[in-house]
Design a protein around this motif. Sequence first.
Motif, PDB file in Angstrom:
ATOM      1  N   MET A  64       0.919  -1.188  -0.036  1.00  0.00           N
ATOM      2  CA  MET A  64      -0.044   0.019  -0.076  1.00  0.00           C
ATOM      3  C   MET A  64       0.906   1.075   0.025  1.00  0.00           C
ATOM      4  O   MET A  64       1.870   1.433   0.535  1.00  0.00           O
ATOM      5  CB  MET A  64      -0.836  -0.070   1.344  1.00  0.00           C
ATOM      6  N   ALA A  65       0.645   2.204  -0.848  1.00  0.00           N
ATOM      7  CA  ALA A  65       1.291   3.427  -0.843  1.00  0.00           C
ATOM      8  C   ALA A  65       1.058   4.191   0.460  1.00  0.00           C
ATOM      9  O   ALA A  65       0.113   4.180   0.993  1.00  0.00           O
ATOM     10  CB  ALA A  65       0.885   4.337  -1.928  1.00  0.00           C
ATOM     11  N   THR A  66       2.358   4.884   0.900  1.00  0.00           N
ATOM     12  CA  THR A  66       2.466   5.591   2.261  1.00  0.00           C
ATOM     13  C   THR A  66       1.437   6.877   2.012  1.00  0.00           C
ATOM     14  O   THR A  66       1.756   7.804   0.710  1.00  0.00           O
ATOM     15  CB  THR A  66       3.689   6.362   2.511  1.00  0.00           C
ATOM     16  N   PRO A  67       0.468   7.241   2.693  1.00  0.00           N
ATOM     17  CA  PRO A  67      -0.196   8.361   2.629  1.00  0.00           C
ATOM     18  C   PRO A  67       0.622   9.895   2.713  1.00  0.00           C
ATOM     19  O   PRO A  67       1.324   9.742   3.596  1.00  0.00           O
ATOM     20  CB  PRO A  67      -1.488   8.303   3.492  1.00  0.00           C
ATOM     21  N   ASN A  68       0.087  10.870   2.014  1.00  0.00           N
ATOM     22  CA  ASN A  68       1.180  12.000   2.130  1.00  0.00           C
ATOM     23  C   ASN A  68       0.916  12.671   3.377  1.00  0.00           C
ATOM     24  O   ASN A  68      -0.318  12.974   3.837  1.00  0.00           O
ATOM     25  CB  ASN A  68       0.693  12.884   0.737  1.00  0.00           C
ATOM     26  N   THR A  69       1.672  13.603   3.779  1.00  0.00           N
ATOM     27  CA  THR A  69       1.792  14.166   4.843  1.00  0.00           C
ATOM     28  C   THR A  69       1.953  15.732   4.623  1.00  0.00           C
ATOM     29  O   THR A  69       2.989  15.928   3.798  1.00  0.00           O
ATOM     30  CB  THR A  69       2.849  13.936   6.104  1.00  0.00           C
TER      31      THR A  69
END
Lengths: 95, 330
Positions: A1-6
């Motif tokens: 799963m792609a890491t969500p943007n901060t």
Amino acid sequence: MATPNTPLWEVFIRSRNGLAHKHVGSLHASDATMALQAARDIYTRRGEGLSIWVVPSTAITASDPTEKGMMFEPAESKIYRHPTFYEVPEEVGHM
Amino acid sequence: MYTQALNTAETDDRGLEDAGRAAQFQARIDAEERIEPNDWMPAAYRKTLTRQISQHAHSEIVGMLPEGNWITRAPSLRRKAALLAKVQDECGHGLYLYAAAETLGTSREELVDAMLAGKAKYSSIFNYPTLTWADIGTIGWLVDGAAIMNQIPLCRCSYGPYARAMIRVCKEESFHQRQGYEIMLTLCRGSEEQKAMAQDALNRWWWPVLMMFGPPDSTSQHSDTSTKWKIKRFSNDELRQKFVDATVPQAQYLGLTIPDPGMTQDADGHWRYSEIDWTEFKQVLAGNGPCNRDRIAARRKAHAEGAWVREAAASYAAKRAHRQTAQAAE
């Protein structure tokens, strides 16, 4: 799963008493409190600052580099805005 | 300012490049102007820099692993505090570099995910193990020494955000090399066993450190365009030679022997080293070095174990934002 943007923040630091805050770089943090703490750890490990501002990058409106001419050229021809444009006789002394 | 939104929004209409813009761009480079994030740039310039800066960032982060290995076992409190500060610096350097890479339009998360998936490279040097305390001295002295040699010209790189990040990195890195050399000096002035330990570390690190500068000029793929764009100011072989010339006298002062019996000094004072084993370099880059699998596994583990922290911080921020909106509506 792609890491969500901060969210991205811009960091400004006052390096010495009496100086203005200056842009030093950017960082990611989920909120303002964490952005301040991260800015402390990333940008002031060697006593570089007395005060930090963090600003959400999305809150910054930048001028368009392709319109640089239109923005800044009008000032270039106005040499009469500088003190050296005016002649004052030497006898008058420093002014 | 380096807002990602500005960059990503413009990417689409840059598909078709006209020769006029490319020529204007090259003229700016030739005039030593700095290129900033929202300026027009050729797609290949953007791609090359994204690859180079992100690899540099990954190297800083993976580079924390071999040294982190010795924090708990440093021989004194002084050494431990210094090593801890050095590893913290490497982390900071990785973050400055990710921020610089992001200004080109790829998010940090995407860059990190590519590294975790094994699709992005990092410096070959961090795939070697740190077996003794002398390895920590050798890394500071030689690995950081080589990195500084490579990074000083990057402070004048044509891309503004990368050049500025390098200025900060170089300022902080000089302590790294000095602390490494001090460790070596202490070992070399110590017992026979300590001196042997220092020599053993030099023997193991010397050739991998020379490989850090990359393939010889005769075979390097990226050099020509990188030089034209002033991303690169010196060739791999030029930097390698500068490094060797600077290092030999330092080794002599320590009383250590460079593990290259064929090394000679030429009439101009340059130290000529023997042929480098490039098959080893290719093997390490291909993922077959002594620690490649361990390094990626350690990064994946740390990333997975930090997931709950990222989630908690994001949901707390969302809850606060929601509450503020609700209060404003009252």
